[in-house]
Enzyme design. Structure first.
Site, short mmCIF file in Angstrom:
data_model
loop_
_atom_site.label_atom_id
_atom_site.label_comp_id
_atom_site.label_asym_id
_atom_site.label_seq_id
_atom_site.Cartn_x
_atom_site.Cartn_y
_atom_site.Cartn_z
N LYS A 141 76.29 46.04 -131.56
CA LYS A 141 75.73 44.68 -131.57
C LYS A 141 76.81 43.71 -132.03
O LYS A 141 77.58 44.01 -132.94
CB LYS A 141 74.52 44.66 -132.51
N SER A 169 66.16 41.07 -132.29
CA SER A 169 67.36 40.43 -131.81
C SER A 169 68.38 41.39 -131.20
O SER A 169 69.30 40.95 -130.51
CB SER A 169 68.02 39.69 -132.97
N SER A 194 64.41 43.73 -135.83
CA SER A 194 65.36 43.51 -134.74
C SER A 194 65.87 44.77 -134.06
O SER A 194 66.48 44.70 -133.00
CB SER A 194 66.54 42.68 -135.23
#
Ligand SMILES: [Zn+2]
EC number: 6.3.5.7
Lengths: 553, 536
Positions: free
Chosen positions: B113, B188, B212
């Site tokens: 990420k 996210s 997330s």
């Protein structure tokens, strides 16, 4: 890790044109930023004391300043002191801090506040804070924590300062000090409100043209203790002496070099005045940029005069809550920024750091290892029979005090040791601009020297000669006496021979003496001493000389 | 290999209204033999390399090929380092040729990420303010992966600084859900979930502050693990809400997720909040499905959180979760419904605490030292313009919310009160986990919704985090794994089951999750986008 940090940091320079060595730039037109430029002259509290610029009587009398009206007012002074701790590495990363390093050479992702970097507390910071808290007679919080104090400024890389807010590590103590005789003397206790740990910010470097500023983050993350006093001081001198005593204390404890010029010890003072007899405080004004004890004292006295004058002219409402800057050149305070309401720092507990938990055992171990504080030293010296002037001189500098203590420990006479240190040794240090740790004389030899004179092995005069030899080159008293054949002549027969020789060589003067010019005795004594190369015992010499001079009259 | 990449719309595996994949359920439309349960890609890669059936370069190339083909549809990645991946694979092949010892993640392509720092790739956190920023160091989790032989394939898309539940709040692109590219992948960590779902990589790292990792795992039909707070070092994770943030793992099987967690866990002297707890070798406890007895989870006490099946939760999701509960019962668990009365307080408390911390954590993006700076005449404009231009609307909304909550006069009413709620929630979870070994709930109130559907309604989006935020407030570990489908898209939309465990008991969660997954018949969680593709 440090080497990893160093190389990775170089990468970030290459990758980011804004990270130009030596510092990041940001563009600015108006010069609105406050920048501290350190003066190069060096000064110590002792030197300042020897050259006091302002004499203020003790608090029992009303304050007298240049203005007569001031009799009706009293000043209330509190001090916030920031002490930089001399830990090997910064508070939350492993960067070292050395004052004066080229900009941004002692930085890493953590103290630069790079994304993803986290603080990890250096345990020495806690240890030093506990030491100072104990030495200031404070109550320690066994459970304290760190908080974030938030504001934007280019020298604050994270946009918040890691500090302590509602639970400081130490609270409610006091500081003892003895005011020097020239300032009225007396023993004072000034209250300490709180001691808390926090991190220092970086520094802004402004271009000469004023068109841009640069940020140096070497100092960012250096551990600080903020020590807040009670508003107990009434004069500039008291405040300066409070600061000097704090400096002495942190130096005694070995937690800071306490150097004001380098910013290792910084004082911000709050000054207000009120009519005598009024318990309510007046409007308080903060003064910054105080780089020496004398500027602390002079800035406060200036500010008191200014406020008293405004009051006496019925313009008291012109005293507003503001921060003023001490201008060393002009010797006055000027407005730096007005405080528009209270700044909201939006404190909240620092989530990146666990709570600071002290165990009783940990605190006890530190308490047991605390060195003798300046106050204890002064009381001990006083009990040894020394005058307050001597006590203050010896205890002022930890190194001098340790030298003195070591000399006494070797059995030296207290008063004689004091006289030597305060006299010839201090004069030599001053002339040669050396500290007591830099001279070649060691306490053991000073003790030996004192003993040799007291015991009659050498004369005081020879002692002085040997002292300077020892100061400059070192060596031992015994070695020098032997090497230079300086043992005092105490054999009356030998002295008698020298006396006879001198009398025989000076028949004219002898006649004059015997004709009544008895003050020529000094001349003869000098000659005999010269013949003995200074080694003759003066008492014996005079006794024999007198006998011989008066023998045939 | 990926032979034909068809438009997802032309794929025709359409489920009946919703499908419960249980031991007994029939796969509704399939005429082919029942698909096997997911296997560990990591272990099979290792086997391929050691047996020299496939070279590391071949393996890497197969993933990269699929990545090239799917990426235009998905946009999971903000950065891909193809050359570096192939270079590392070649180096690995040389090591194999000279019979050098291989790390446990040798040849495993890991996506990271983009709010997790990597020294050799840009790390933007999905924000304009850090566009082009190249960190000088690897996050501890990334360093550990590299040390074990893992190959970082690229950086995945996310909601800016992790603030969002759809990945639409990225400053750069919108990622699509591999099950239906008109839908969001969740957020996210949407890029990391989509990348694993579409087999663009083997496993991936995400971060979980309020769900997330778990929400996108549920939306994308992959396994997602949010470890206990402190289990994995946060060093190198761009802070959103420091007291809630954890780095988490995605995998296409529970085994892979466990292997990745093992690789990145452990105390880190660069993170004062990382735990000293010992890290068990989670995957070594996994039993082969053939060796399982008929009731392999006999005696396990499972609490189904009643409040998570209330109004506002899709009926389809509720049915699938109840089906999953039945499956657990068939495995020998005793499932009881339990109540966590403070559950609904979690959402407001979370948004106050997370926004407060984020308002502080994002102060460092001031344009002075790194990132984008807007030249200005004076200091306040420099800050104001750089931040106004650098941050997106969702980030600004949270900074404003947090700044407000921490302001003098409001602190007690908001921040302090939220902390008290947090303590309450922690206690109620503790009590529930004293009575039960694990707690279960949906991971989200619905399956993936359409891109743009909640974009202009932040409160509706925030409400979608109801299932997950409490777990962050309590600091507990939670595993989300696919357990069924609801109607939607071309092939149905996956639904994830959330299993919540006691602090630092990931081992038990993974063990239960593995058995659940291996015994779930007739469910193959490969999205239609790559259905005809065989993973090596
Ligand atoms: Zn540093």
């Amino acid at each position: 890790m440090s080497s990893m940090m160093a190389s990775t940091f170089l990468r970030s320079i290459q990758n980011h044109p804004l990270m130009l060595y030596p510092a990041a730039l940001f563009i600015r037109k108006k010069v609105v930023l406050y920048c501290t430029m350190k003066s190069t002259e060096s000064q110590t509290a002792t030197q300042e004391k020897q050259n006091p610029r302002i004499k203020v009587p003790p608090r029992t009398q009303t304050i007298t300043t240049t203005n007569n009206v001031s009799k009706d007012y009293e000043a209330v002074i509190g001090i916030e002191t920031h002490v930089q701790l001399n830990t090997l590495t910064k508070a939350f990363c492993s960067c070292p801090y050395n004052y004066g390093s080229p900009p941004n050479t002692s930085v890493c992702p953590i103290c630069m506040g790079l994304p993803g970097a986290l603080p990890v507390l250096n345990s020495k910071v806690i240890e030093y804070a506990v030491k100072v808290g104990l030495a200031l007679n404070c109550k320690l919080s066994l459970n304290s924590k760190f908080d974030r104090k938030q504001y934007f400024y280019p020298d604050l890389p994270k946009g918040y300062q890691i500090s302590q807010f509602d639970v400081p590590i130490a609270t409610g103590g006091y500081l003892d000090l003895d005011l020097p005789m020239e300032f009225g003397g007396g023993h004072w206790k000034f209250g300490i409100t709180r001691v808390h740990m926090e991190e220092d910010a970086g520094k802004l470097l402004h271009s000469e043209s004023g068109s841009y500023s640069q940020v140096d983050l070497n100092r960012a993350g250096v551990p600080l203790l903020e020590i807040v006093s009670e508003p107990d001081m009434r004069t500039g001198i008291e405040a300066a002496e409070y600061a000097a005593e704090l400096q002495r204390l942190v130096r005694y404890l070995g937690v800071s070099n306490g150097n004001m010029q380098e910013g290792s010890l910084r004082c911000d003072v709050n000054v207000s005045i009120r009519p005598i007899g009024q318990s309510q405080f007046g409007t308080k004004v903060e003064i910054k940029n105080l780089n020496s004890f004398s500027s602390v004292s002079r800035a406060i006295d200036f500010e008191i005069s200014r406020q008293v004058q405004l009051h006496s002219q019925e313009k008291g409402d012109q005293i507003i809550q503001e921060t003023r800057l001490w201008e060393e050149g002009a010797q006055k305070t000027v407005t730096m920024r007005k405080k528009e309401g209270l700044a909201d720092y939006r404190y909240f507990p620092e989530p990146d750091l666990p709570g600071v938990i002290l165990t009783k055992e940990y605190v006890d171990a530190i308490r047991d290892s605390l060195p003798e504080a300046p106050e204890m030293k002064r009381r001990r010296y006083e009990k040894m029979g020394l005058s307050m002037q001597d006590v203050l001189f010896l205890a002022n500098d930890i190194n001098v005090a340790q030298f003195f203590d070591a000399t006494i420990a070797k059995g030296a006479d207290v008063k004689l040791a004091t006289n030597w240190i305060m006299g010839d040794i201090a004069a030599y240090m001053k002339n040669e601009k050396l500290t007591i740790n830099e001279i070649k004389l060691v306490p053991r030899e000073l003790a030996e020297l004192i003993a040799s004179i007291k015991g009659g092995t050498i004369s005081g005069k020879i002692g002085k000669e040997i002292l300077f030899e020892l100061l400059a080159k070192g060596g031992t008293v015994k070695g020098l006496i032997k090497e230079k054949d300086l043992v005092q002549i105490v054999d009356p027969v030998e002295i008698e021979k020298m006396v006879e020789k001198v009398l025989a060589e000076n028949p004219q003067q002898l006649e004059q003496y015997r004709g009544g010019k008895t003050k020529l005795q000094g001349y003869f004594a000098g000659q005999v001493m010269k013949v003995s190369k200074g080694k003759a015992n003066p008492g014996l010499l005079n006794k024999i000389l007198l006998e011989k001079l008066n023998a045939k009259s | 290999m990926l032979s034909t990449l068809q438009s997802p719309r032309s794929l025709s595996r359409f489920p009946s209204r919703y499908t419960l994949c249980t031991l007994t359920a029939q796969s509704p439309t399939s005429t082919s033999p029942p698909p096997p349960p997911p296997h560990s890609q990591i272990l099979s890669i290792r086997h391929s390399l050691l047996s020299r059936r496939l070279s590391a370069a071949q393996l890497a190339e197969s993933y990269l090929t699929r990545l090239r083909l799917t990426e235009p549809h998905l946009k999971s990645f903000l950065h891909v380092s193809e050359d570096a991946v192939l270079q590392q694979a070649h180096r690995l092949d040389q090591m194999i040729a000279s019979s050098e010892e291989l790390g446990p993640l040798a040849g495993v392509l890991v996506a990271v990420k983009d709010n997790i720092c990597t020294a050799d790739m840009p790390s933007t956190g999905g924000s304009r303010v850090l566009e082009g920023y190249l960190p000088p160091f690897d996050a501890t989790a990334v360093r550990k992966i590299k040390d074990l032989g893992g190959i970082v394939v690229g950086k995945t898309n996310l909601d800016e600084f992790g603030m969002g539940s759809t990945t639409e709040a990225s400053a750069f692109q919108v990622t699509a859900n591999p099950w239906d590219i008109s839908r969001v992948p969740g957020g996210s960590s949407g890029g990391s979930a989509a990348a694993v779902s579409a087999r663009q990589c083997v496993v991936s790292l995400g971060s979980d502050t309020g769900g997330s990792v778990r929400l996108p795992a549920s939306f994308c039909g992959v396994v997602g693990l949010k470890p206990t707070y402190g289990r994995v070092s946060r060093y190198g994770l761009m802070a959103y809400a420091s007291s809630l943030d954890v780095i988490g793992c995605f995998g296409s099987s529970v085994a892979d997720t466990g292997i990745l967690l093992h690789a990145i866990s452990g105390h880190d002297r660069l993170d004062a909040t990382s735990s000293n707890r010992e890290v068990p070798d989670f995957a070594s406890r996994f039993d082969s499905v053939d060796l399982l007895e008929s009731k392999p989870l006999k005696g396990l006490r499972v609490g189904l959180i009643r409040e998570t099946l209330d109004d506002g939760v899709d009926n389809g999701v509720i049915s699938v979760i109840r089906g999953a509960a039945s499956h657990l019962e068939e495995l020998g668990c005793s499932v009881t419904e339990i109540s966590l009365p403070s559950f609904s307080l979690g959402l407001p408390a979370y948004y106050i605490l997370a926004s407060s911390e984020s308002s502080s954590n994002l102060s460092r993006y001031d344009g002075v030292r790194y990132g984008n700076q807007v030249a200005a005449d004076e200091l306040n404009s420099l800050y104001g313009d750089s931040r106004a231009k650098g941050f997106g609307p969702e980030v600004k909304r949270r900074i404003l919310t947090g700044t407000y909550a921490l302001s003098a006069g409001y602190y007690d009413a908001y921040y302090k009160r939220a902390q008290q709620v947090r303590t309450m929630i922690r206690k109620s979870f503790k009590a529930a986990l004293d009575e039960n070994d694990i707690l279960i709930s949906p991971a989200a109130p619905s399956a993936a919704y359409k891109i743009g559907e909640k974009k202009d309604d932040p409160l509706a989006m925030y409400a979608g985090d109801i299932m997950t935020v409490n777990v962050n407030l309590a600091g507990l570990p939670a595993l989300v794994l696919p357990c069924g489908f609801v109607e939607g898209g071309a092939a149905g939309l996956p639904v994830g089951l959330q299993m919540i465990g006691a602090g630092f008991d990931e081992e038990n969660l993974l063990k239960v999750g593995h058995i659940f997954e291996q015994t779930l018949e007739n469910c193959r969680f490969v999205p239609p986008l790559i259905e005809h593709d065989d993973t090596p």
